[in-house]
Every structure is written in C-alpha cells, then in structure tokens.
Write a protein that holds these residues in place. Structure first.
Motif, short mmCIF file in Angstrom:
data_model
loop_
_atom_site.label_atom_id
_atom_site.label_comp_id
_atom_site.label_asym_id
_atom_site.label_seq_id
_atom_site.Cartn_x
_atom_site.Cartn_y
_atom_site.Cartn_z
N ILE B 140 46.67 41.61 34.03
CA ILE B 140 46.40 40.29 33.47
C ILE B 140 46.86 39.42 34.70
O ILE B 140 46.35 38.24 34.93
N LEU B 141 48.17 39.62 35.14
CA LEU B 141 48.79 38.73 36.02
C LEU B 141 47.91 38.68 37.29
O LEU B 141 47.82 37.50 38.08
N LEU B 142 47.23 39.73 37.68
CA LEU B 142 46.44 39.69 38.90
C LEU B 142 45.06 38.89 38.64
O LEU B 142 44.77 37.86 39.46
N LYS B 143 44.60 39.02 37.48
CA LYS B 143 43.21 38.60 37.07
C LYS B 143 43.65 36.87 37.11
O LYS B 143 42.71 36.15 37.44
N GLN B 144 44.38 36.62 36.03
CA GLN B 144 44.72 35.04 35.46
C GLN B 144 45.46 34.42 36.75
O GLN B 144 45.18 33.17 36.93
N GLY B 146 46.53 35.80 40.02
CA GLY B 146 46.35 36.11 41.51
C GLY B 146 47.59 36.98 42.09
O GLY B 146 48.00 37.32 43.07
#
Ligand SMILES: Cc1cc2nc3c(=O)[nH]c(=O)nc-3n(C[C@H](O)[C@@H](O)[C@H](O)COP(=O)(O)OP(=O)(O)OC[C@H]3O[C@@H](n4cnc5c(N)ncnc54)[C@H](O)[C@@H]3O)c2cc1C
Ligand code: FES
Lengths: 103, 460
Positions: B140-144, B146
């Motif tokens: 989620i941290l990656l998608k939301q 980066g």
C-alpha cells in the motif's frame, strides 16, 4: 523506516508531523507521512504504554490512531494528506468511541 | 431526504467497479461508496496515480488502469470516494455514510457488498513491535506513496502476494534480503493432488516467473520456517525461528488473505466456516445473494478468488440486481450470465491448489506460545484466551465478557478468528461451535453527532 522515490512520485504536499514539516506525494495517507517522517511510534497503547506504528495500512488494525488537525483517534491510514495537515502521535488512554460502551 | 438508488455498491475494487458498470449499463441507478480516495480496491489501489511506476507493471498498469478508466467514464454512476459506510438499516435499505464531505444517508433497493479481503492476522511473538507490518501494508505504501522500506527487510509467511511484493520491492530498488517461507515440506505434493494445474497453467507460470525474478534480485529463501518470533526493544531488531536467526529492520508478514466479513457478520447474515480457506464466508447463492433478500456480496468478501473472479462475480450480482428490479427476465439474465460464469470458473481453476499449498499452519490460527498477544487493541495474550476458555467462555462472543477481546477500536477484525480458534482448541470443539464474533454497528467508530443519525432501535 520508509523512504520516498521522488523521481517516481514527487513529494509535493507539505504536512506537519509532530510539528515538523514533511513533504509527501499527493494521495499518500497521514499514516504514510508518519512513517516517512521516521517517527518511532504513532501511539502508545492505553493498557501497557507500548509503542505502535501502523500495521495494516488499510483500516483493519486501528494501530495508526493519531491526532489529525486537532481531532484525536483518527484512523490515519485512511486519511489522505492535505497541504498543512497537522498529524500528531497520541499517547495514553484517549479512547475512541466504542460501540460496546454505548450499549 | 435521502437520495434513492436501485443499487448501492460498497467498494470500488474489481468487484464493485465491474458490478457498477454492468448495472449502470442495464439502466439501474447506481451509487458506489468507497473509503479510498480513488477507484481500484486493494489490488489496483491508486492505479490512476501510480500506473507509470516501473515497480508496478503488469496487470496493475494494464487491466487495473483500464478498469478504472471505464468506471470513471461511465455515466449514471454516483461514485463517492473517501466515504465510509458505517451502518445499514437492512429492512428499510437506509445506508449511513461518513465522508470527507460530511456524513449523510442514502437509500437503496439492493445493496452489493464488494468490500474485499483483509490480510490474515499473523500473531507471532513480537508482532506488535514497530517495524513489523503486513506485506500488504508495504505494498500500500508503494502504490499510494511510492515509498519503500529502508534497511534490512525480511518477508515472512507464504502465498502468491508475498512473492509479488518481493518483486515489486526489488523493481523499486528495495529488494528484501530474505524470505522466511512457512510452507511445510510435503505441502507441494499434497497440493498437486488438488488438481487444476492445467487449466490454471497461465497463473502458475506467472507465479514461477515471480519466484525466479525475486531470487535473481538477490533475495535469499529459507524454507519450512517454524516458530518465528520478532525481538527488540521499542522496535524489531532480530528475528529468530527454529534453527536460525537474523537481524531485521522491517518485518513484513503474510499468511494469505481472508474475506472481510465485518459488515456481513454485523448484519447477522448466515456464514459458513470454509474449511479449505480456513475463514468465515457469508453463505451466498450462485448470484452472490446472501441470506437476506436485500443484500448481495461479490468479490473476495464472499470467499477468496482473486481479482478476475471478483470482476465476474460483480457482473453476476449486477445482472441479478437488474432482474430483481424488473429490468431483465430470468431467461435474459441467465443468457448474459453464461460467459461470466465461464470466465469465473477459469479464474478459480488454480484456487484449490493454492489453498492446499498455502494453508496456514494451525499455530497461525491458534498461537502455541501462551505469551503471544492475540488482541492487539486490548493486549490480550493467547494464554489469557485459553484460560477464559477453561473458565467457561464457549466462543468469541462470550470471551468478550471475560477479556474485552473484540471490544477495542478494531472491534475484533484482528483477533476474532484467533480467539475462536484458541477456544475451539482448548475446549475440543469445532470452529462452527465456537462461532463467529458478532460485531455491531457502527462498523467504524463515529462521533456522537453521527450516532444521532442511527435509528433508535439500533443505538441501544
Ligand atoms: C492489502 C492487500 C493487497 C492486495 N494486493 C493484491 C495484489 O497486488 N495482487 C492480487 O492479485 N491480489 C491482491 N490482493 C487480493 C485482493 O483481495 C484482490 O483479489 C482484489 O483486490 C479483490 O477485489 P474486490 O473487488 O473483491 O475487493 P477490493 O479490491 O479489496 O475492494 C474493496 C473496496 O471496498 C472498500 N470498502 C471496504 N469496506 C468499506 C466500507 N465500510 N465503506 C466504504 N468502502 C469500503 C475498500 O476501500 C476497497 O476499495 C490484495 C489484498 C489485500 C488485502
Ligand atoms: S494501520 Fe491498520 S488501521 Fe491504520
């Protein structure tokens, strides 16, 4: 500890995490801002005072409860950052409204 | 006055978006409610903002982006992002919402819950330490945002999502150092016996490619890991397991996903214990209709099937809604349903293999070490739950009175199944006998002002 990839997602929104300015990408959550700011805890548990950071980032665990713009017990992983948002960790036993207690 | 809709869909993931497209196409008035700021659900979270991220290629950037585009372009869908459903009055169809733009109500003839899955809680010693998160949280941290973990990252557990995350982190320049895989030796041979490999071969090939890429990026794998624990003062520093240990800055846990049944249980709908996927799921017919005539469920919230099955399930539930609204004859509904059923069966072909291969160990459901915290909110341990079971708690609903498990802010989303499994183990009863936790509205904590909107009979 989490770090940004500014070449991929430019950090354009400034928020205040525990009083210090942090730049994060648009669309990030307040919980993400806390992790990117490198805080060692977002809250302490009411029962033993143990430090916590967000665990699920999707609204399930409630370990990300924080004070946002003066309102305590916000689920910070579900709140999208806005410019100037004030995000503060919360300490101790300030309890959320709990349905069972109203019963 | 509340706005009235033929169909209210909760969730703008694959199931919800697909259901909305089908229903709006058939002339139903449709509202779509979602807590997130943009469409996509879990798998395609933030796809409009992140599709160009080279770490998130593949179906995310292709199918995910295309679905979100079609959803945005469809007229006649009242899409309400950043809006949480916190109550349904099941008899009148009144839905209570809390949004970035304030709270309010709508009414709907039919409600489609497309609320998806959550990750299965992985209660190991030390899992409440800062630095321990779910694999999905890192994704989620990656998608939301980066963002990626810094330092020595260790993945632990099992399942396709763990390998996908390993590859996504590697592509983002943050390859995990180590994967501690909990799948026991011998599971693969058993899983092959479950069949479906030929029909599911495309999915199987995709999985094998991911595993190869993760290892090429330098991730080491330890297999058959048991009795994992996280250690450290104030944050995770070390991991230990039977026969090994390592240093660690971020531990990402994953033992698969389970349906989010919080709302369906709060509504009192019938549920079954799924012995293959080891989770509760609402009892549904072939259209996703629940035990209550107003409510349907589609997607992973009705049983884990993945995003392609969710897309087809959403469409099937929408066809049934159109039929019930008098817009489609039964024969026409069935005719249109046929290709969706076929596609769903294909998407589900590999599921029995995956369920068998990645079945969580009994200790994931009922931690062996009595000192392990199982209820993160109230900090209740496995030993305390076993003690309550011996004293007379016959299920998670009774355990509340002894221990407050399920009464903290998460309302048992994290501990409900663990508490039931511990009680079942201690008392020698089945999960069905222990029963599922029955939460109440509001589904999410609300303010006193919002509570005033709740129909009086529910507020007591
Ligand atoms: C964290 C996580 C990450 C995942 N990542 C992947 C992946 O990368 N690849 C993969 O193949 N599978 C992934 N999955 C599996 C996932 O379940 C997919 O199969 C797919 O997203 C399921 O689609 P769905 O439409 O059923 O539900 P979801 O996509 O989960 O959508 C449900 C939506 O409902 C909304 N919602 C829930 N409750 C409420 C409420 N009360 N009020 C308002 N809105 C609500 C949520 O915000 C969410 O957007 C992931 C699962 C999780 C939990
Ligand atoms: S991190 Fe779990 S609810 Fe926010």
């Amino acid at each position: 500890m989490f770090v940004q990839r500014p070449d991929i997602r430019p950090a354009t929104v400034e928020v205040l995490v525990d009083g210090a300015p942090v730049l994060v990408p648009e669309g990030a959550s307040a919980a993400a801002a806390v992790l990117l700011a490198g805080l060692s805890a977002i809250r302490e548990t009411p029962v033993t005072g143990a430090p916590r950071l967000p665990y699920c980032m999707m609204g399930v665990c409630f370990d990300c409860l924080a004070e946002i713009d003066g309102v305590a017990n916000r689920q910070s992983c579900m709140v999208t950052v806005r410019p100037g948002m004030r995000i503060r960790p919360q300490h101790g036993a300030r309890e959320a409204y709990r349905p069972e207690d109203a019963a | 006055m509340s706005l009235a809709y033929d169909l209210a869909i909760i969730g703008a993931g694959p199931a919800g978006m697909s259901g909305a497209l089908e229903a709006a196409g058939l002339g139903l008035s449709v509202a779509v409610i979602d807590e997130q700021a943009a469409p996509g659900g879990q798998i395609f979270r933030a796809v409009e903002a992140a599709a160009a991220d080279p770490a998130l290629t593949g179906e995310y950037a292709r199918e995910g982006a295309a679905l979100a585009r079609r959803f945005r372009a469809m007229p006649n869908i009242d899409y309400r992002p950043e809006t949480t459903l916190w109550h349904i009055d099941i008899e009148s169809g009144l839905l209570s919402l809390r949004g970035a733009r304030g709270s309010g109500t709508i009414t709907a003839e039919r409600v489609l819950l497309a609320t998806g899955a959550q990750e299965r809680p992985v209660p190991i010693p030390g899992w409440t330490l800062p630095g321990v998160m779910t694999a999905g949280a890192a994704q989620i941290l990656l998608k939301q945002a980066g963002a990626v973990p810094k330092g020595r990252t260790v993945l632990a557990g099992q399942g396709p999502l763990l390998w996908l995350l390993a590859v996504q982190l590697a592509r983002a320049g943050a390859a995990p150092a180590l994967l501690l895989e909990t799948t026991p030796g011998g599971a693969l041979r058993q899983a092959i016996g479950a069949g479906g490999l030929w029909r599911g071969r495309a999915m199987l090939a995709k999985g094998a490619t991911l595993m190869l890429e993760a290892r090429r990026a330098g991730m080491k794998v330890v297999r058959g890991v048991r009795s994992l624990r996280a250690e450290g003062e104030g944050a995770v520093r070390r991991l230990a397991w039977d026969g090994g240990s390592t240093s660690c800055d971020t531990l990402l846990l994953h033992e698969g996903v389970i349906p989010s049944t919080h709302i369906t249980r709060a509504l009192g709908l019938a549920h079954d214990w799924d012995a293959a996927q080891l989770c509760w799921r609402p009892s549904l017919d072939e259209w996703g209709a629940s035990s209550h005539p107003r409510i349907a469920v589609a997607g992973d919230g009705g049983g884990i099937g993945g995003w392609q099955a969710a897309v087809e399930g959403g469409a099937l539930a929408a066809l049934d809604a159109a039929h019930r609204a008098g817009k489609l004859s039964a024969a026409e509904r069935d005719r249109r349903a046929a290709p969706h059923r076929q596609a769903r069966d294909n998407a589900l072909a590999l599921r029995p293999f995956l369920d068998r291969l990645y079945a969580p160990a009994p200790t994931v459901l009922a931690p062996a070490d009595d000192a392990t915290i199982v209820c993160r909110c109230e900090e209740i341990t496995a030993g305390q739950v076993r003690q309550a079971a011996r004293l007379g708690a016959t299920g998670p609903n009774q355990a509340k009175a002894y221990l407050r498990t399920g009464m903290g802010p998460c309302q048992g989303r994290m501990c409900g199944t663990t508490v039931a499994a511990l009680i079942a183990e201690t008392r020698g009863i089945s999960m069905e006998e222990a029963g599922a936790l029955r939460p109440r509205a509001p589904y999410k904590p609300i303010t006193v002002g919002e509570l005033a909107d709740l129909p009086a009979a529910e507020a007591v």
